[in-house]
Design a protein around this motif. Structure first.
Motif: not given
Length: 613
Positions: A281-294
């Motif tokens: 609504r204010t023109g911003e984008t969420v950053r998201s992070f996830a953990v994963d394994f090789v």
């Protein structure tokens, strides 16, 4: 978010103890890398390390106010999400503010309402106030125990800190662990108020601890209470969504970069989607992070706990919500690195025992910290909404012990397996658990007319919210603050906890599935894949190379036959464990190796005195 510490000594002037106060304060540097401060006046000393989140130039601490009759000084850790409303109310009562920080609002709230200010706060916090007018120390902790807070009574006062390491930096604090401390470490149950180290206590969640010349007193300002629930299903779902929208809006407030922790499960996906909707609504984008394994996604093998890998669901949410997403991919060398293990133990001040899940959480937070200072987490939704398998397990529902212990050994092995036989006998963990369970289950009040089944499910919810979630909250706080990352937990907002706790189980599982209320309340923002996904816990690596690395590290411990860890751990059990061929290494045997390594390294780092009789 910050680290706090302090010392009250009624028989001395602490001005001459500044080096000790500084040493206590510096142990909190990881929690507050941006600034430091100490304040000493007569019998009181306060120390603070700051992680600047709100009002970056104006929130320095310790913060003081000159009141009629003396100085009132405060050190504060955490966030008060309703500080804007409180500030306006206090301004209407004549208070004047010189900063835009929530810290100053809480301090003036104390001037107006005394310790009862705690009842007006919405947030996660641990703070200490020295009131020179009455020569007393007031320590306050948030309702759910999100922020840690410890104290250690002395002959003439008290030591306190956000973490035990701050207290242990004072020569008055002894580094002693008794059988009771080891029991607390091994039973996977968090006893309220227990500080692990002998003589150390936690400020219990929802509690005020007051120290003056007459001694130490505690007052509980909040507890999880049983109340009738009168809303029908549709009204309940609407109210849950209304609360979640308000909670996420409040917890997105920060003057630094924010992000979300995204696992692809219902909890983190719902929270990420709501945050993305609000920021859009204010023109911003969420950053998201996830953990994963090789190799995890390609080589995933389903088991009873984890039926699907996280990554495909994570990416579905990132696409649907338009987040700026990044996977943090870890390999087995990183997870088994002794240096990483030492950092995890240093963060916790004890050998906590979640193995590779501790290491991966620490490494995830460390990677995120390069981009963000604040992260929102889906932690605690399982406890609030009823998401774990044990909520549906017929054995757990019988009420013979803590519900998660019914399946814990089956999935993760017996924590006693690596211990020496004499120590097992001395610990008598079965009796300890039975006594703890009787105390905890006895705290739950049954509603008039409530069925036996509904009463039992209420008790299961209560046990998770008061004896289980605090283990996970502490783990989350220490791993994140070890790298200077503030992690917020929207599902721990006390308004949501109170409301959902009192909703009957028939509503919480109205479609026969886990977390029905949360799923329906956020259905409009979720991808269908996540809406349909079955609960999957925090991921654990399946790479055989990790177990091989553990065996190698344990062999190095076995090469030190005089190591004091063998006062606790059976040498013969470890020798057998390192001879197991890789394909035969089970989750239980792997856990035993991890626990032994944690204990050995903790002893090397902390040099505790072990009292085993």
């Amino acid at each position: 978010m910050c680290g706090i510490t302090g010392w009250v000594s009624y028989q001395r002037d602490l001005a001459g103890q500044r080096p000790t106060v500084d040493a206590m304060t510096e142990t909190m540097s990881c929690r507050g890398p941006d600034d430091r401060g100490t304040w000493i006046s007569g019998p009181a000393a306060l120390g603070h390390r700051r992680l600047a989140i709100i009002d970056l130039p104006g929130g320095r601490q310790p913060m003081t106010v000159e009141a009629p009759g003396g100085t009132v000084a405060m050190v504060y850790s955490g966030e008060t999400y309703n500080f804007t409303e409180l500030r306006a109310e206090l301004a209407g009562r004549g208070h004047r503010f010189t900063t835009d920080s929530d810290t100053e609002v809480v301090l003036h709230g104390y001037l107006e309402w005394g310790a009862a200010v705690a009842e007006r706060l919405n947030g996660m916090y641990a703070f200490a106030i020295w009131d020179d007018r009455e020569k007393k120390l007031v320590m306050v902790r948030d309702r759910m125990g999100i922020k840690p807070f410890y104290y250690y009574p002395t002959a003439d006062g008290v030591l306190f800190g956000s973490e035990p390491k701050a207290i242990l930096a004072n020569p008055l604090a002894e580094r002693t662990v008794t059988l009771d401390g080891l029991r607390e470490l091994l039973v996977m149950v968090k006893t309220p108020g227990h500080g692990f180290w002998d003589g150390m206590h936690e400020v219990e969640p929802g509690t005020v601890v007051t120290v003056d010349r007459s001694g130490i007193r505690t007052h509980r300002y909040w507890s999880l209470e049983t109340r009738p629930h009168t809303d029908d299903k549709e009204a309940t779902i609407r109210h849950v969504r209304t609360l979640l929208d308000d909670i996420v809006r409040r917890q997105l407030v920060a003057d630094v970069p924010r992000c979300t922790l995204l696992s692809g499960g219902l909890d983190s996906s719902a929270m990420t989607a709501l945050a993305a909707q609000q920021l859009a609504r204010t023109g911003e984008t969420v950053r998201s992070f996830a953990v994963d394994f090789v190799g995890q996604a390609e080589n995933f093998v389903a088991d009873e706990l984890r039926g699907t890998p996280d990554t495909p669901f994570v990416h579905d949410v990132a696409r649907t919500s338009g987040t700026e997403h990044q996977d943090i991919v870890l390999d087995s060398d990183q997870l088994a690195d002794p240096e990483v293990r030492s950092r995890v133990i240093a963060a916790r001040d004890l050998p906590a025992g979640f193995g590779d899940m501790d290491a991966s959480l620490y490494l995830l937070f460390k990677a995120i910290r390069a981009h963000s200072t604040v992260a929102l987490s889906g932690e605690s939704a399982d406890e609030v909404f009823g998401g774990y398998l044990q909520f549906f397990d017929p054995e757990a529902r019988k009420g013979l012990t803590f519900p998660w212990l019914e399946s814990f050994g089956r999935h993760f092995g017996d924590d006693e397996a690596i211990l020496g036989e004499d120590l097992k006998h001395s610990l008598d963990l079965a009796s300890y658990v039975a006594d703890s369970y009787a105390t905890a289950s006895g705290e739950v009040r049954r509603l008039d007319g409530e069925s036996d089944f509904e009463s039992r499910m209420r008790t299961i919810s209560y046990l998770h919210l008061t004896r289980f979630v605090r283990i996970l909250l502490d783990r989350k706080d220490r791993a994140s603050m070890a790298v200077g990352l503030e992690v917020r937990v929207p599902f721990c907002d006390h308004r949501l906890v109170e409301y959902v706790y009192n909703a009957p189980w028939a509503l919480k599982s109205f479609d026969g599935r886990e977390k029905s209320l949360l799923r329906e309340a956020t259905a409009d923002v979720l991808p269908r894949s996540v809406y349909d996904r079955v609960k999957s816990p925090y991921p654990s690596t399946q790479d055989p190379a990790y177990a091989v690395a553990l065996q190698k590290n344990v062999k190095e411990v076995l090469a030190q036959p005089s190591h004091p860890v063998f006062e606790l751990v059976s040498r013969s059990v470890l020798e057998e464990a390192v001879r197991i061929d890789t394909p035969q290494i089970t989750q239980a045997s792997r856990r035993g190796l991890e626990r032994a390594l944690d204990l050995a390294l903790w002893i090397d780092m902390y040099r505790p005195t072990l009292k085993l009789t």
